[in-house]
Design an enzyme around this catalytic site. Structure first.
Site, PDB file in Angstrom:
ATOM      1  CB  SER A 147      -0.975  -0.029   1.178  1.00  0.00           C
ATOM      2  OG  SER A 147      -2.082   0.800   0.928  1.00  0.00           O
ATOM      3  CE  LYS A 199     -17.654  19.152  13.985  1.00  0.00           C
ATOM      4  NZ  LYS A 199     -16.459  19.562  13.239  1.00  0.00           N
TER       5      LYS A 199
END
Length: 335
Positions: A147, A199
């Site tokens: 990765s 949020k």
């Protein structure tokens, strides 16, 4: 039995502190005050150069090691620096860029990847070295270079692997834990006050909405496409060719070579020899960066000699370095 064990631990602790005191006094009396003060107040990115292979002339090859999860968390404790130190590694890359005697770089990579931003930092620094200094960078992959570990390796002139290297895992991941059902079963309520509907996106206290998932997927796709473009450019492959293996899969060294993601088999010594031969640097001095043996490392060294790098110490390190919020990662393995 328990009492005897605690007595033994207390005695061992007292002895180790006495040893620390003796070593500290010796350290102080063999160094001047200014150097001791500088080491005690250092930011933790100190390192020195250590010659691996002496050479002739001014040309040098720098060997850098990237070992551990790529994340910038300033992770230090009484057990010493925990894992990878991003600021120190970036400083080493800057030193390579600034040093006119460095004519080549061997980067030993052993990492499952890490943060998207930190990986991009390293990639940018590597490209700056290649473009501004016009010197080669060879990669020596260790047990794992997956990765983010592959992200930073992609622009190198050559990538060397071991047959048992785990690499690939090209992609992006972002995770959080939803424990709302468990909380409901045991009677836990969450009181959330927020300024907008998103949020608390990816909060563990509620299910994710379709709109939120779409927003996050767009972010992931952007980072993924940048990753694919970087691999395509670095390996001189088409985007379509990269995407055939850029589905998150891991591969061993043989598979990586067959997929065009690596060039040859070889360990770090072989990589150094190849760089010397390819760029007529047979007489170059080969050096690596080593952590300074300073005053602040004295205590951690003694503590580790007492307790060892055991499961408890590693667990403390993980607690100190883990993030508390979900974030995009170029990372393979445990999260």
């Amino acid at each position: 039995m328990a009492m005897k064990r605690w007595i033994a631990i207390i005695v061992a602790t007292v002895l180790i502190f006495i040893s620390i005191g003796i070593n500290a006094l010796s350290y102080i009396f063999t160094r001047d005050f200014n150097s001791i003060f500088e080491e005690m107040t250092a930011s933790g990115v100190g390192y020195s150069e250590s010659v691996i292979e002496p050479g002739v002339g001014m040309d040098r090859i720098a060997v850098l090691s990237l070992d551990g999860v790529i994340q910038d968390v300033q992770a230090s404790s009484f057990l010493g620096t925990v894992g990878y130190n991003h600021q120190a590694f970036m400083s080493q890359l800057q030193d390579v860029l600034d040093d006119p005697t460095v004519k080549g770089v061997v980067l030993a990579v052993n990492t499952p990847g890490g943060g998207v931003l930190e990986s991009a930092d390293i990639y940018d620094a590597i490209r700056a070295i290649q473009l501004e200094k016009e010197i080669p960078i060879y990669i020596s992959m260790g047990g794992m270079a997956a990765s983010g570990g592959y992200y930073i390796a992609a622009p190198a002139e050559k990538i060397f692997v071991h047959p048992e290297t785990i690499t690939g895992s090209i992609g992006v991941i972002m995770e959080s834990v939803n424990f709302s059902k468990l909380a409901e079963e045991i009677g836990i309520d969450f009181n959330t006050i927020k300024s907008g509907p998103y949020k608390d996106m990816m909060s563990g206290s509620r299910e994710m909405t379709k709109e939120e998932r779409a927003m996050l997927q767009e972010m992931i796709d952007d980072s993924y496409n940048r990753f694919v473009d970087i691999v395509a450019e670095g390996r001189q492959m088409s985007v379509e060719e990269v995407k055939k293996v850029a589905d998150g899969r891991i591969m061993n060294g043989r598979q990586a070579i067959e997929a065009g993601l690596a060039d040859e088999f070889g360990k770090t010594g072989d990589v150094i020899d190849a760089l010397k031969a390819d760029y007529e640097l047979e007489n170059a001095t080969v050096f690596e960066y080593a952590t300074l043996d300073n005053f602040s490392s004295l205590f951690s060294m003694k503590v580790q000699s007492l307790f060892g790098r055991n499961v408890e110490a590693e667990l403390i390190g993980k607690i100190l370095t883990d993030y508390q919020a979900p974030r995009m990662m170029y990372l393979y393995g445990e999260r």
